[in-house]
Motif scaffolding. Structure first.
Motif, PDB file in Angstrom:
ATOM      1  N   ASN A 144       0.805  -1.229   0.000  1.00 56.20           N
ATOM      2  CA  ASN A 144       0.000   0.000   0.000  1.00 56.20           C
ATOM      3  C   ASN A 144       0.837   1.278   0.000  1.00 56.20           C
ATOM      4  O   ASN A 144       0.276   2.367  -0.014  1.00 56.20           O
ATOM      5  CB  ASN A 144      -0.966  -0.003   1.187  1.00 56.20           C
ATOM      6  CG  ASN A 144      -0.256  -0.123   2.517  1.00 56.20           C
ATOM      7  OD1 ASN A 144       0.832  -0.702   2.589  1.00 56.20           O
ATOM      8  ND2 ASN A 144      -0.849   0.401   3.564  1.00 56.20           N
ATOM      9  N   SER A 179      -4.507  -5.289  -6.516  1.00 55.18           N
ATOM     10  CA  SER A 179      -5.236  -4.303  -7.322  1.00 55.18           C
ATOM     11  C   SER A 179      -5.440  -4.800  -8.741  1.00 55.18           C
ATOM     12  O   SER A 179      -4.909  -5.840  -9.127  1.00 55.18           O
ATOM     13  CB  SER A 179      -4.478  -2.980  -7.337  1.00 55.18           C
ATOM     14  OG  SER A 179      -3.154  -3.184  -7.727  1.00 55.18           O
ATOM     15  N   ASP A 194      -7.876   0.777  -9.582  1.00 53.92           N
ATOM     16  CA  ASP A 194      -8.770   0.895  -8.431  1.00 53.92           C
ATOM     17  C   ASP A 194      -8.114   1.419  -7.156  1.00 53.92           C
ATOM     18  O   ASP A 194      -8.774   1.520  -6.127  1.00 53.92           O
ATOM     19  CB  ASP A 194      -9.445  -0.456  -8.144  1.00 53.92           C
ATOM     20  CG  ASP A 194      -8.450  -1.613  -8.094  1.00 53.92           C
ATOM     21  OD1 ASP A 194      -7.268  -1.398  -8.440  1.00 53.92           O
ATOM     22  OD2 ASP A 194      -8.851  -2.715  -7.705  1.00 53.92           O
ATOM     23  N   ASN A 195      -6.818   1.730  -7.203  1.00 57.18           N
ATOM     24  CA  ASN A 195      -6.151   2.279  -6.019  1.00 57.18           C
ATOM     25  C   ASN A 195      -4.779   2.808  -6.435  1.00 57.18           C
ATOM     26  O   ASN A 195      -4.466   2.820  -7.643  1.00 57.18           O
ATOM     27  CB  ASN A 195      -6.008   1.208  -4.919  1.00 57.18           C
ATOM     28  CG  ASN A 195      -5.389  -0.069  -5.434  1.00 57.18           C
ATOM     29  OD1 ASN A 195      -4.391  -0.027  -6.138  1.00 57.18           O
ATOM     30  ND2 ASN A 195      -5.985  -1.201  -5.103  1.00 57.18           N
ATOM     31  N   TYR A 250      -1.904   1.563  -4.951  1.00 54.21           N
ATOM     32  CA  TYR A 250      -0.932   0.648  -4.342  1.00 54.21           C
ATOM     33  C   TYR A 250       0.279   0.499  -5.263  1.00 54.21           C
ATOM     34  O   TYR A 250       0.158   0.545  -6.484  1.00 54.21           O
ATOM     35  CB  TYR A 250      -1.556  -0.729  -4.093  1.00 54.21           C
ATOM     36  CG  TYR A 250      -2.717  -0.724  -3.126  1.00 54.21           C
ATOM     37  CD1 TYR A 250      -2.854   0.286  -2.182  1.00 54.21           C
ATOM     38  CD2 TYR A 250      -3.676  -1.725  -3.162  1.00 54.21           C
ATOM     39  CE1 TYR A 250      -3.915   0.286  -1.294  1.00 54.21           C
ATOM     40  CE2 TYR A 250      -4.751  -1.728  -2.276  1.00 54.21           C
ATOM     41  CZ  TYR A 250      -4.864  -0.709  -1.349  1.00 54.21           C
ATOM     42  OH  TYR A 250      -5.917  -0.716  -0.487  1.00 54.21           O
TER      43      TYR A 250
END
Lengths: 209, 181
Positions: free
Chosen positions: A77, A87, A190-191, A193
């Motif tokens: 993360n 992810s 989606d993130n 990371y």
């Protein structure tokens, strides 16, 4: 009743023949490259916009229009991040090569002493081919538990997953003729990371045919 | 003395951080046993109802009531000449106390994920058989005390509840017990 038994036997025979003929094909890439990734040990970390990992394959003469590429990456993360994170990562398939074009520019003159057919004269030019031919989503999964969002000291980073490419029929010949490469981009879809690839841990292009 | 003040502040900061953020703690299994399995290249395959794989952890003094076991196994449709891409949604893991006792504390169901995208029933020559998964165990105060004193054993039994896929483990690829404390 006899008809039903006959049909069942036919189905079994057909499926046996089909499965007996089917083979699993696996191709490894021939080159690893990266842009904007930070090297830590053997791992190339993508953690800033534009950072990407690129693997190149030689042409695959028997490639079908639908195939898969399996990856093993590290995911976490953040810098000194935690365990259990994964992810979905944007992936692009790009074909690149040189197309040799021959152009007729005239004929040789026949010699005076004996008869000989004039021979055609060609010029050859190499034309660079580079096309983005498919997009996909590399769905990574990290099964490590517990999910821990502080420094796990590298524990629980390993994630596995695959991307499916469905190549339009018009581009299929290019994959059979030219080298192609797959780029995976930071940030994930989606993130934000971080993810890392290792040049010695090659993704596998797989299909059955 | 500004030096002392800074030192004091750093020490306070470290204490604060330790108190605020619990730590991730892991223990690899200490011993491995396989029963009624078939061995191929160091992997012990379960393919019958007597077969099971078992790992033992020596007593862990700070074991909490919730902990996880992370597995890396192999799975296929058959032991010899098996294929790729097989997985299970319902593997069965049993938690036992001590090194030898048959006292079952808990039974837990977990999923193993196979990242290999092509399911192939023919001989994949060992390709596409790696599976990954983690199982959670939650025990009460009384049970955790027993585990802290006697150690714990995890047993994987065949077959999974959702299929009859065969699975295996290697002595060198140890499961990892993990918790936050």
């Amino acid at each position: 009743m006899k008809k039903i038994i006959f049909i069942i036997i036919l189905i079994i025979l057909f499926s046996t023949v089909v499965s007996a003929r089917e083979r699993l094909y696996v191709y490894e890439p021939v080159k690893f490259n990266y842009v904007g990734a930070v090297k830590t040990g053997e791992w190339y970390w993508c953690r800033s916009t534009g950072a990407r990992i690129i693997w190149t394959w030689n042409s695959v003469p028997n490639i079908p229009d639908v195939f898969y590429v399996e990856y093993t990456l590290l995911q976490t993360n953040g810098i000194n991040g935690g365990s259990g994170f994964d992810s979905n990562i944007k992936a692009e398939l790009i074909v690149e090569g040189q197309k040799i074009e021959r152009k007729l520019i005239g004929y040789t003159k026949p010699p005076v002493t004996h008869y000989e057919k004039p021979q055609p004269i060609f010029t050859t030019t190499a034309k660079k081919v580079k096309k983005k031919i498919a997009k996909g989503v590399l769905k990574m999964e990290n099964t490590f538990r517990p999910v821990y969002d502080h420094d796990s000291k590298g524990i629980g980073y390993e994630a596995h997953g695959y991307v499916m490419f469905d190549v339009p029929k018009v581009y299929l010949e290019d994959l059979k003729k030219y080298q192609f490469y797959i780029i995976i981009y930071w940030p994930p879809l989606d993130n934000e990371y971080h993810f890392a690839a290792n040049a010695n841990l090659k993704p596998m292009l797989v299909f059955k045919k | 003395m500004p030096g002392r003040k800074i030192l004091g502040f750093v020490v306070l900061l470290i204490i604060f951080q330790v108190l605020l953020f619990p730590e991730l703690i892991i223990y690899k299994a200490d011993t491995f046993s396989a029963y009624s399995t078939s061995e191929y290249s160091g992997w012990y395959w379960c393919d019958n109802k007597d077969a099971y794989l078992e790992w033992y952890w020596f007593p862990i003094r700070n074991l909490p009531e919730i902990f996880y076991i992370n597995f890396h196994l192999k799975m296929s449709n058959k032991v010899d000449g098996g294929g790729s891409g097989f997985s299970s949604q319902e593997m069965v893991a049993i938690l036992l106390t001590g090194e030898m006792d048959e006292k079952v504390l808990k039974r837990s169901i977990f999923r193993v994920y196979n990242p290999f995208p092509v399911k192939f029933t023919g001989d994949s020559e060992g390709l596409g058989q790696d599976v990954y998964g983690s199982v959670e165990f939650q025990v009460d105060e009384k049970e955790v005390k027993i585990l802290r004193n006697e150690g714990l054993r995890i047993r994987l039994i065949w077959p999974p509840l959702d299929n009859r896929n065969v699975f295996s483990a290697s002595e060198s690829v140890k499961p990892v017990l993990a918790f936050v404390r």
